[in-house]
Write a protein that holds these residues in place. Structure first.
Motif, PDB file in Angstrom:
ATOM      1  N   ALA A 327       0.835  -1.210   0.000  1.00  0.00           N
ATOM      2  CA  ALA A 327       0.000   0.000   0.000  1.00  0.00           C
ATOM      3  C   ALA A 327       0.862   1.249   0.000  1.00  0.00           C
ATOM      4  CB  ALA A 327      -0.933  -0.013   1.209  1.00  0.00           C
ATOM      5  N   ALA A 328       1.942   1.227   0.776  1.00  0.00           N
ATOM      6  CA  ALA A 328       2.851   2.378   0.827  1.00  0.00           C
ATOM      7  C   ALA A 328       3.548   2.578  -0.519  1.00  0.00           C
ATOM      8  CB  ALA A 328       3.876   2.182   1.943  1.00  0.00           C
ATOM      9  N   LYS A 329       3.961   1.472  -1.114  1.00  0.00           N
ATOM     10  CA  LYS A 329       4.630   1.553  -2.412  1.00  0.00           C
ATOM     11  C   LYS A 329       3.657   2.042  -3.491  1.00  0.00           C
ATOM     12  CE  LYS A 329       7.413  -1.848  -3.206  1.00  0.00           C
ATOM     13  NZ  LYS A 329       7.946  -3.186  -3.599  1.00  0.00           N
ATOM     14  N   LEU A 330       2.408   1.603  -3.403  1.00  0.00           N
ATOM     15  CA  LEU A 330       1.399   1.978  -4.393  1.00  0.00           C
ATOM     16  C   LEU A 330       1.069   3.466  -4.319  1.00  0.00           C
ATOM     17  CD1 LEU A 330      -0.657   0.594  -6.481  1.00  0.00           C
ATOM     18  CD2 LEU A 330      -2.327   0.861  -4.648  1.00  0.00           C
ATOM     19  N   THR A 331       0.878   3.965  -3.105  1.00  0.00           N
ATOM     20  CA  THR A 331       0.421   5.352  -2.931  1.00  0.00           C
ATOM     21  C   THR A 331       1.560   6.362  -2.901  1.00  0.00           C
ATOM     22  OG1 THR A 331       0.496   5.131  -0.514  1.00  0.00           O
ATOM     23  CG2 THR A 331      -1.586   4.576  -1.617  1.00  0.00           C
ATOM     24  N   GLY A 332       2.760   5.911  -2.527  1.00  0.00           N
ATOM     25  CA  GLY A 332       3.861   6.847  -2.361  1.00  0.00           C
ATOM     26  C   GLY A 332       3.844   7.558  -1.015  1.00  0.00           C
ATOM     27  N   TRP A 333       2.954   7.119  -0.121  1.00  0.00           N
ATOM     28  CA  TRP A 333       2.854   7.698   1.222  1.00  0.00           C
ATOM     29  C   TRP A 333       3.372   6.692   2.258  1.00  0.00           C
ATOM     30  CZ3 TRP A 333       0.689  12.472   2.818  1.00  0.00           C
ATOM     31  CH2 TRP A 333       0.185  13.269   1.775  1.00  0.00           C
ATOM     32  N   LYS A 334       4.073   7.212   3.266  1.00  0.00           N
ATOM     33  CA  LYS A 334       4.442   6.364   4.399  1.00  0.00           C
ATOM     34  C   LYS A 334       3.168   6.030   5.171  1.00  0.00           C
ATOM     35  CE  LYS A 334       9.008   8.463   4.965  1.00  0.00           C
ATOM     36  NZ  LYS A 334       9.866   9.287   5.862  1.00  0.00           N
ATOM     37  N   ILE A 335       3.072   4.796   5.621  1.00  0.00           N
ATOM     38  CA  ILE A 335       1.854   4.356   6.311  1.00  0.00           C
ATOM     39  C   ILE A 335       2.221   3.707   7.645  1.00  0.00           C
ATOM     40  CG2 ILE A 335      -0.158   2.841   6.198  1.00  0.00           C
ATOM     41  CD1 ILE A 335      -0.101   3.098   3.164  1.00  0.00           C
ATOM     42  N   ASP A 336       1.716   4.308   8.721  1.00  0.00           N
ATOM     43  CA  ASP A 336       1.893   3.745  10.065  1.00  0.00           C
ATOM     44  C   ASP A 336       0.517   3.270  10.537  1.00  0.00           C
ATOM     45  OD1 ASP A 336       2.802   3.047  12.568  1.00  0.00           O
ATOM     46  OD2 ASP A 336       2.710   5.092  13.364  1.00  0.00           O
ATOM     47  N   ILE A 337       0.368   1.985  10.756  1.00  0.00           N
ATOM     48  CA  ILE A 337      -0.939   1.419  11.096  1.00  0.00           C
ATOM     49  C   ILE A 337      -1.041   1.187  12.598  1.00  0.00           C
ATOM     50  CG2 ILE A 337      -2.514  -0.520  10.703  1.00  0.00           C
ATOM     51  CD1 ILE A 337      -1.208  -0.912   7.987  1.00  0.00           C
ATOM     52  N   LYS A 338      -2.167   1.663  13.157  1.00  0.00           N
ATOM     53  CA  LYS A 338      -2.434   1.481  14.590  1.00  0.00           C
ATOM     54  C   LYS A 338      -3.830   0.903  14.785  1.00  0.00           C
ATOM     55  CE  LYS A 338       0.530   5.334  16.038  1.00  0.00           C
ATOM     56  NZ  LYS A 338       1.551   4.509  16.706  1.00  0.00           N
ATOM     57  N   SER A 339      -3.960   0.090  15.830  1.00  0.00           N
ATOM     58  CA  SER A 339      -5.283  -0.409  16.182  1.00  0.00           C
ATOM     59  C   SER A 339      -6.059   0.706  16.875  1.00  0.00           C
ATOM     60  CB  SER A 339      -5.167  -1.615  17.107  1.00  0.00           C
ATOM     61  OG  SER A 339      -4.644  -1.205  18.363  1.00  0.00           O
ATOM     62  N   GLU A 340      -7.378   0.552  16.964  1.00  0.00           N
ATOM     63  CA  GLU A 340      -8.205   1.564  17.651  1.00  0.00           C
ATOM     64  C   GLU A 340      -7.792   1.731  19.106  1.00  0.00           C
ATOM     65  OE1 GLU A 340     -12.565   2.031  16.541  1.00  0.00           O
ATOM     66  OE2 GLU A 340     -12.139  -0.072  16.074  1.00  0.00           O
ATOM     67  N   THR A 341      -7.539   0.607  19.755  1.00  0.00           N
ATOM     68  CA  THR A 341      -7.159   0.684  21.174  1.00  0.00           C
ATOM     69  C   THR A 341      -5.893   1.509  21.338  1.00  0.00           C
ATOM     70  OG1 THR A 341      -8.140  -1.480  21.606  1.00  0.00           O
ATOM     71  CG2 THR A 341      -6.515  -0.676  23.194  1.00  0.00           C
ATOM     72  N   GLU A 342      -4.916   1.240  20.508  1.00  0.00           N
ATOM     73  CA  GLU A 342      -3.655   1.981  20.573  1.00  0.00           C
ATOM     74  C   GLU A 342      -3.879   3.445  20.227  1.00  0.00           C
ATOM     75  OE1 GLU A 342       0.919   1.554  18.800  1.00  0.00           O
ATOM     76  OE2 GLU A 342      -0.722   0.360  17.950  1.00  0.00           O
ATOM     77  N   ALA A 343      -4.723   3.713  19.228  1.00  0.00           N
ATOM     78  CA  ALA A 343      -5.001   5.097  18.821  1.00  0.00           C
ATOM     79  C   ALA A 343      -5.684   5.870  19.935  1.00  0.00           C
ATOM     80  CB  ALA A 343      -5.857   5.103  17.552  1.00  0.00           C
ATOM     81  N   ARG A 344      -6.603   5.220  20.671  1.00  0.00           N
ATOM     82  CA  ARG A 344      -7.285   5.887  21.789  1.00  0.00           C
ATOM     83  C   ARG A 344      -6.295   6.209  22.896  1.00  0.00           C
ATOM     84  NH1 ARG A 344     -12.097   1.539  21.951  1.00  0.00           N
ATOM     85  NH2 ARG A 344     -13.480   2.435  20.375  1.00  0.00           N
ATOM     86  N   GLU A 345      -5.423   5.235  23.178  1.00  0.00           N
ATOM     87  CA  GLU A 345      -4.444   5.454  24.245  1.00  0.00           C
ATOM     88  C   GLU A 345      -3.521   6.628  23.919  1.00  0.00           C
ATOM     89  OE1 GLU A 345      -2.504   1.719  24.547  1.00  0.00           O
ATOM     90  OE2 GLU A 345      -4.123   0.755  25.697  1.00  0.00           O
ATOM     91  N   GLU A 346      -3.259   6.819  22.641  1.00  0.00           N
ATOM     92  CA  GLU A 346      -2.378   7.917  22.226  1.00  0.00           C
ATOM     93  C   GLU A 346      -3.161   9.194  21.943  1.00  0.00           C
ATOM     94  OE1 GLU A 346       0.127   6.727  19.025  1.00  0.00           O
ATOM     95  OE2 GLU A 346       0.797   4.883  20.018  1.00  0.00           O
TER      96      GLU A 346
END
Length: 367
Positions: A327-346
């Motif tokens: 996906a990163a190679k296709l779009t040319g964007w760096k992609i950092d994936i987080k779960s919802e739980t991790e995203a809420r904590e942050e």
């Protein structure tokens, strides 16, 4: 020299597709070389060929002098005036010096040189023909293999499929037919060489162009390709006309179009996603088949943080990180994936977003 030689040149020109003038120039060069070699001449000579009569003549340029000491390069004034009374000392005159038995000697010497020139001309014709096929797909037949290359016959030339350009999931057998992507055509001292690939992203792109009429006609555009050959690929497509479904066009009825390409690539999985100039939409599409809750964009770093449902985290990342990497190679964007739980904590998800996401997840579980 009989007219048979000119007939042979006509035949070679038509049979090999070589310019007749090229062959005549080669013949002249061969005859000059033969004359200088067999008659120990270093003079400036030329050969005149007459196609109508089938005759040839060798002519040498000589300097008119009072008394000729070097008869190969000089002509006495007395001899010159026999040719033309107007010649004077220091004039340069052309004299025919064709030996009586030169036809036999010349024919022997010319054979090798003409053959070489014909070979070179053939190589030039082949190079010109295949140079236009660079970055194109061709079909060939495997002729032989060695530890470094698989050799594929493309018609008039044998192409090299290097080990690095082969697909890991594919076996290559002599006499198998194979579609290959032409990566490079070179004209070397050994003749034209063609390098081909089965792993290049261009192969996937060309196969879609061949299989999908909408792409060939320009109705649907291929925007990007990311490929890990033999395993999985992603391709993004776009249709300027909002009434055209670019993904549906590429997939085809009951998946027939994309399946034909999957079969050609020996089972390589292919994700077809819709391109968008909005990175939020594009990155979300590129992570298919995973669902995305939120995409946070950092334009300056051309990076995104993608939040996915907890139960979709491994799907979004993929086996050994493959889905995220492609996906990163296709779009040319760096992609950092987080779960919802991790995203809420942050603190990356607002309460409203979290509540909406929870509702969507509940619905997913009951579907």
């Amino acid at each position: 020299m009989s007219s048979q030689l000119f007939d042979a040149i006509d035949y070679l020109a038509k049979e090999k597709g070589i310019d007749k003038d090229v062959l005549l120039e080669a013949l002249e060069a061969a005859l000059i070389s033969a004359y200088k070699k067999n008659f120990k001449s270093a003079t400036n000579v030329r050969v005149e060929l007459n196609e109508e009569t089938g005759k040839m003549g060798v002519f040498s340029r000589k300097l008119v002098v009072e008394e000729a000491e070097n008869t190969q390069e000089e002509l006495s004034l007395e001899e010159a005036k026999k040719i033309d009374p107007n010649y004077e000392i220091e004039d340069v005159i052309e004299v025919e010096v064709t030996p009586k038995d030169f036809g036999r000697i010349a024919a022997q010497a010319a054979k090798q040189v003409v053959t070489q020139r014909v070979r070179e001309a053939e190589r030039g014709v082949i190079f010109s023909e295949y140079a236009d096929r660079e970055e194109d797909v061709m079909t060939g037949i495997i002729q032989r293999k060695d530890p470094r290359f698989v050799y594929v016959n493309l018609g008039k030339i044998e192409a090299k499929l290097a080990e690095a350009e082969q697909m890991a999931n594919e076996e290559y057998h002599v006499h198998d037919r194979l579609k290959v992507f032409v990566t490079k055509v070179e004209n070397t001292s050994k003749g034209p060489q063609i390098f081909i690939s089965r792993s290049h992203p261009g192969l996937l792109k060309r196969l879609f162009e061949m299989e999908v009429p909408e792409i060939y006609d320009g109705i649907v555009e291929i925007k990007s390709v990311a490929r890990e050959a033999g395993d999985r690929s992603k391709i993004s497509v776009y249709a300027p006309d909002p009434d055209i479904d670019p993904v549906g066009s590429c997939v085809g009825q009951k998946g027939q179009r994309v399946q034909a390409i999957v079969n050609e690539l020996k089972g390589e999985k292919i994700d077809v996603v819709e391109w968008s100039d909005d990175p939020v939409v594009y990155v979300s599409n590129a992570l298919s088949p995973s669902k995305v809750v939120e995409v946070l964009v950092n334009d300056e770093a051309k990076a995104t943080t993608v939040v996915v449902p907890d139960y979709q985290l491994s799907l979004a990342i993929g086996k050994r990180g493959q889905n995220a990497r492609l996906a990163a190679k296709l779009t040319g964007w760096k992609i950092d994936i987080k779960s919802e739980t991790e995203a809420r904590e942050e603190g990356l998800l607002s309460d409203i977003e979290a509540e909406e996401s929870d509702n969507n997840n509940d619905n997913d579980l009951f579907m």
